[in-house]
Each structure stands twice: as structure tokens, then as C-alpha cells.
Write a protein that holds these residues in place. Sequence first.
Motif, PDB file in Angstrom:
ATOM      1  N   SER A 119       0.806  -1.228   0.000  1.00 23.67           N
ATOM      2  CA  SER A 119       0.000   0.000   0.000  1.00 23.67           C
ATOM      3  C   SER A 119       0.838   1.276   0.000  1.00 23.67           C
ATOM      4  O   SER A 119       0.515   2.224  -0.727  1.00 23.67           O
ATOM      5  N   SER A 120       1.922   1.329   0.751  1.00 24.27           N
ATOM      6  CA  SER A 120       2.726   2.566   0.773  1.00 24.27           C
ATOM      7  C   SER A 120       3.466   2.762  -0.549  1.00 24.27           C
ATOM      8  O   SER A 120       3.587   3.894  -1.041  1.00 24.27           O
ATOM      9  N   GLU A 121       3.948   1.681  -1.161  1.00 26.75           N
ATOM     10  CA  GLU A 121       4.621   1.775  -2.462  1.00 26.75           C
ATOM     11  C   GLU A 121       3.643   2.209  -3.555  1.00 26.75           C
ATOM     12  O   GLU A 121       3.961   3.043  -4.399  1.00 26.75           O
ATOM     13  N   GLU A 123       0.865   3.910  -3.108  1.00 24.34           N
ATOM     14  CA  GLU A 123       0.532   5.310  -2.863  1.00 24.34           C
ATOM     15  C   GLU A 123       1.616   6.234  -3.415  1.00 24.34           C
ATOM     16  O   GLU A 123       1.323   7.263  -4.036  1.00 24.34           O
ATOM     17  N   LYS A 124       2.880   5.872  -3.204  1.00 20.43           N
ATOM     18  CA  LYS A 124       3.992   6.674  -3.726  1.00 20.43           C
ATOM     19  C   LYS A 124       3.951   6.695  -5.257  1.00 20.43           C
ATOM     20  O   LYS A 124       4.099   7.745  -5.880  1.00 20.43           O
TER      21      LYS A 124
END
Length: 191
Positions: A119-121, A123-124
Motif C-alpha cells: 500500500s505505501s509503495e 501510494e507513492k
Amino acid sequence: MKQQTIKKGLLLFVALLTMNLASAQTKIGSVTLPNSTSFNGEELVLNGGGIRKKAFFKLYSAGLYLKSKSGDASSIINADETMAIKMEITSKLVSSDRMKSAVNDGFDAAMNGDTSSLSSEIEKFIGFFSEEIVKGNIFDITYQSGRGAVIYKNGKELGVIPGMKFKKALFGIWLGEDPADDNLKDGMLGK
């Protein structure tokens, strides 16, 4: 007589040069893609390409670049080697918001609905499409061995996301079991 021979030789040289330049590119829809490119100091060849369509609209033309040609989507997705997808936006319908939504859907399909581990990748990555997108913009979505996924817009590096897991999901958007566009996938695989 000598002047005519020189003139014919010059015309022949220009004709051959023009033919070589023309064969160094491939036309995909309204876009002309180079037959080779390089990233991270590695030469890549155009494996194939196609047009991303939605309904009756042609949204972008794209080409897949690999170190050597392959028609095996699974091998390409799993390879820890430099590769790239070059996309040229061909429609005014492609906006920043629509691109973000399409990328979100693409990751969801590539990861069978479970994107929580990246999820963080993701989002980036989606953040790379925050600036206005206009017809003629070119995105290079690359995986560079030793660096990770490196994204460019019109030749300017936007950022890097490391990790093979992310790379597999990213290239799975176009080459996975549930690709963004079946015909585009086939075209990228040279079929």
C-alpha cells in the motif's frame, strides 16, 4: 560526368540514411516509438507494443522494452533485469485523476484484490501522476536492476520505488493474468 556520379552517390547515401532512420522506429497508432532505448546503462529492444483502449477511445500507445525479446509474460514479470514500458498519452481524456484511478485498478487486478502488502509503495507510485497530464506526455515506467522501479515523465525522473515485489505487481498491470487491456498485452508480447 564526374559531378553526376558524385550527385548520384550523395542521393544514394541520403536514401540509405533515411531508410536506416525509418527502420529504427516503430509506428504504434499515431505514436512512433524507438526500436531501442537505454536505462541504467543497459540497451533495451522494443519487444512489442499496442494501444490502450477503453470503449471506443484510444488513451495511449505503449511499448515494452527488454534486454532480449520474449513472449513469456510470466518470465518478464519475474525477471530481475532492466526493462521498461514507454507510454505516450494520445487522448485528452487521460487526466491526472483518471490515471490515478486506472493505476489503482491495475494494481488491484495484478494483486488479486489484496494490495495491502504494497500500500505505501502504490501510494507513492500513484503520487507520480499528481501533476497535470496532457496529450503528448511520455511516461517511462522502468525497472532498473539494482535500483528498483524508476519512473520518468517526459525524460525527467520522478522517483524510485525499490523491491522485486513491487516490480512484479507493477508490470503485472499490463502483463498479468488480468491485464489492463488484453490486446495491449498481446501487442507488448509481440503477438
